[in-house]
Write a protein that holds these residues in place. Structure first.
Motif, mmCIF file in Angstrom:
data_model
loop_
_atom_site.group_PDB
_atom_site.id
_atom_site.type_symbol
_atom_site.label_atom_id
_atom_site.label_comp_id
_atom_site.label_asym_id
_atom_site.label_seq_id
_atom_site.Cartn_x
_atom_site.Cartn_y
_atom_site.Cartn_z
ATOM 1 N N PRO A 1 -52.987 -45.525 -82.912
ATOM 2 C CA PRO A 1 -53.406 -45.324 -84.299
ATOM 3 C C PRO A 1 -52.979 -43.943 -84.794
ATOM 4 O O PRO A 1 -53.261 -42.925 -84.147
ATOM 5 N N GLY A 2 -52.284 -43.927 -85.895
ATOM 6 C CA GLY A 2 -51.838 -42.668 -86.485
ATOM 7 C C GLY A 2 -52.537 -42.398 -87.789
ATOM 8 O O GLY A 2 -52.890 -43.322 -88.530
ATOM 9 N N SER A 3 -52.753 -41.133 -88.082
ATOM 10 C CA SER A 3 -53.433 -40.749 -89.313
ATOM 11 C C SER A 3 -52.485 -40.898 -90.505
ATOM 12 O O SER A 3 -51.280 -40.664 -90.390
ATOM 13 N N PRO A 4 -53.001 -41.288 -91.674
ATOM 14 C CA PRO A 4 -52.150 -41.326 -92.870
ATOM 15 C C PRO A 4 -51.609 -39.943 -93.239
ATOM 16 O O PRO A 4 -50.582 -39.850 -93.919
ATOM 17 N N GLU A 5 -52.305 -38.893 -92.794
ATOM 18 C CA GLU A 5 -51.864 -37.522 -93.069
ATOM 19 C C GLU A 5 -51.365 -36.880 -91.775
ATOM 20 O O GLU A 5 -51.794 -35.800 -91.380
ATOM 21 N N LEU A 6 -50.446 -37.545 -91.128
ATOM 22 C CA LEU A 6 -49.904 -37.059 -89.868
ATOM 23 C C LEU A 6 -49.164 -35.746 -90.086
ATOM 24 O O LEU A 6 -48.399 -35.598 -91.037
ATOM 25 N N VAL A 7 -49.399 -34.772 -89.176
ATOM 26 C CA VAL A 7 -48.794 -33.445 -89.284
ATOM 27 C C VAL A 7 -47.782 -33.286 -88.162
ATOM 28 O O VAL A 7 -48.112 -33.529 -86.993
ATOM 29 N N VAL A 8 -46.561 -32.863 -88.517
ATOM 30 C CA VAL A 8 -45.508 -32.604 -87.538
ATOM 31 C C VAL A 8 -45.341 -31.089 -87.448
ATOM 32 O O VAL A 8 -45.043 -30.424 -88.459
ATOM 33 N N ILE A 9 -45.553 -30.546 -86.239
ATOM 34 C CA ILE A 9 -45.543 -29.095 -86.041
ATOM 35 C C ILE A 9 -44.481 -28.737 -85.005
ATOM 36 O O ILE A 9 -44.359 -29.416 -83.971
ATOM 37 N N LYS A 10 -43.741 -27.654 -85.290
ATOM 38 C CA LYS A 10 -42.813 -27.078 -84.300
ATOM 39 C C LYS A 10 -43.514 -25.857 -83.705
ATOM 40 O O LYS A 10 -43.546 -24.781 -84.320
ATOM 41 N N PRO A 11 -44.119 -25.987 -82.515
ATOM 42 C CA PRO A 11 -44.966 -24.902 -81.969
ATOM 43 C C PRO A 11 -44.140 -23.703 -81.498
ATOM 44 O O PRO A 11 -42.971 -23.830 -81.129
ATOM 45 N N PHE A 12 -44.788 -22.520 -81.550
ATOM 46 C CA PHE A 12 -44.177 -21.314 -80.998
ATOM 47 C C PHE A 12 -44.343 -21.346 -79.480
ATOM 48 O O PHE A 12 -45.458 -21.398 -78.971
ATOM 49 N N LEU A 13 -43.241 -21.268 -78.756
ATOM 50 C CA LEU A 13 -43.299 -21.281 -77.295
ATOM 51 C C LEU A 13 -43.176 -19.896 -76.693
ATOM 52 O O LEU A 13 -43.403 -19.732 -75.489
#
Length: 365
Positions: free
Chosen positions: A181-193
């Motif tokens: 199940p995915g949220s309608p407001e799915l957030v795609v993040i490019k994290p700092f490594l």
């Protein structure tokens, strides 16, 4: 024949390349007038300048942002796209990492990426997706596991928000395959490594890519416009040169035709508007030998009147010829003769001159 056979494979290859890289529906772009290319180059150049200003602003903002502390984390259940995104699209969220959740990869536009899923802070649904290069997945997993123990770890993730619709669509397709199940407001993040400051500067520097793309496009359009302009001017110059050469040949032909007409002589029927006035053409006269006699030059009325006056004056001035002289003396002689010197002296002084004539001297001798 041999050369054409050898070049046939190259023509086939060129045709295939042209078919894929130069389709028919974009060929009209290369047939526009030069002024259109110059106008498009100016417009795209203006957009490139605007992007450059944004890039400079991002660099300055990244320096200021790196000098400050990390913003407070926002729970994913309350996260808002409009209020919880900071300068250079920096985000800081808190959620739950489930080690049992599957990981995956997606390749939307030729850039393969791996991802790890995060649930919201209440564990209800997948709310965030952490996207990195496939080779960076182990490092990201270690960074998440270092924040807690167990299968359910509360984590804070600092990174940059991805606004790519292609990425979001590819991830939603993968979640659908996984039956998660995915949220309608799915957030795609490019994290700092790594270091946050370095990551912020790198993110700001990447915005220069749009400047390069727009600047390169403006340069190509400008080159096309200048090339079209030079080609059109060269064509006009050649056309004018050809026209001038043609005009020169026509003038020379007209001169030759006029000279030929002068050599032939006057036509049988002279035009009414003639340099010599109005006259009737005179027929050619031939003499006894059959040769054409000299043609009489036509005269204007003024010349005819002058000729008539001259003839009249010549007639008036002409004197009658004297009759032939006839002597009245016997033998046809003349009564007048010259006197000798002796006779003139004797007549005047009564004595003869002592001079002897040449005839008397001859007789005495």
């Amino acid at each position: 024949m041999t050369s054409s056979i050898l070049t046939l494979p190259f023509r086939i290859v060129f045709g295939i390349v042209k078919l894929f890289l130069y389709p028919w529906y974009i060929r009209w772009i290369f047939r526009l007038p030069w002024i259109v290319y110059i106008g498009l180059a100016a417009w795209v150049g203006y957009l490139a300048y605007q992007e450059y200003e944004n890039y400079r602003f991002n660099v300055i903002e990244a320096e200021y942002q790196a000098s400050e502390s990390v913003p407070d984390p926002t729970p994913l259940s309350k996260w808002n796209r409009d209020t919880d995104v900071y300068s250079n699209d920096e985000v800081h969220v808190s959620g739950l990492y489930f080690s049992a959740l599957p990981q995956g990869e997606f390749d939307p536009i030729g850039l393969e990426r791996g991802f790890i899923l995060l649930a919201d802070d209440q564990g209800r649904e997948v709310k965030a997706v952490l996207a990195v290069r496939p080779s960076e997945l182990p490092r990201l997993q270690s960074q998440l596991e270092a924040q807690g123990n167990g299968d359910r770890i509360a984590v804070n993730v600092n990174g940059t928000l991805s606004r790519s619709r292609d990425w979001l669509s590819a991830i939603e397709a993968e979640l659908s395959v996984m039956n998660l199940p995915g949220s309608p407001e799915l957030v795609v993040i490019k994290p700092f490594l790594g270091n946050r400051a370095d990551a912020l500067h790198d993110a700001a520097e990447k915005t220069f890519g749009m400047v390069s793309v727009l600047g390169g496009l403006a340069g190509v359009l400008a080159i096309l416009g200048v090339s079209k302009l030079l080609i059109s001017r060269s064509a006009k110059s050649k056309a004018s040169e050809h026209q001038s050469q043609k005009s020169g040949r026509e003038v020379q032909a007209e001169k030759q035709a006029a000279q030929a007409n002068q050599n032939i002589g006057l036509p049988d029927e002279a035009p009414a508007a003639s340099p010599w006035g109005t006259f009737q053409p005179q027929p050619r006269n031939t003499d006894a030998s059959g040769k054409a006699s000299r043609m009489v030059k036509p005269q204007t009325p003024a010349h005819e009147m002058a000729g008539r006056g001259k003839s009249k004056r010549e007639k008036d001035d002409a004197k009658p010829a004297e009759p032939e002289y006839k002597s009245v003396f016997p033998g046809g002689g003349s009564a007048f003769r010259f006197k000798t010197a002796d006779e003139i002296i004797k007549q005047s002084f009564g004595v003869r001159s002592g001079l002897k004539s040449s005839e008397t001297s001859k007789r005495e001798e």
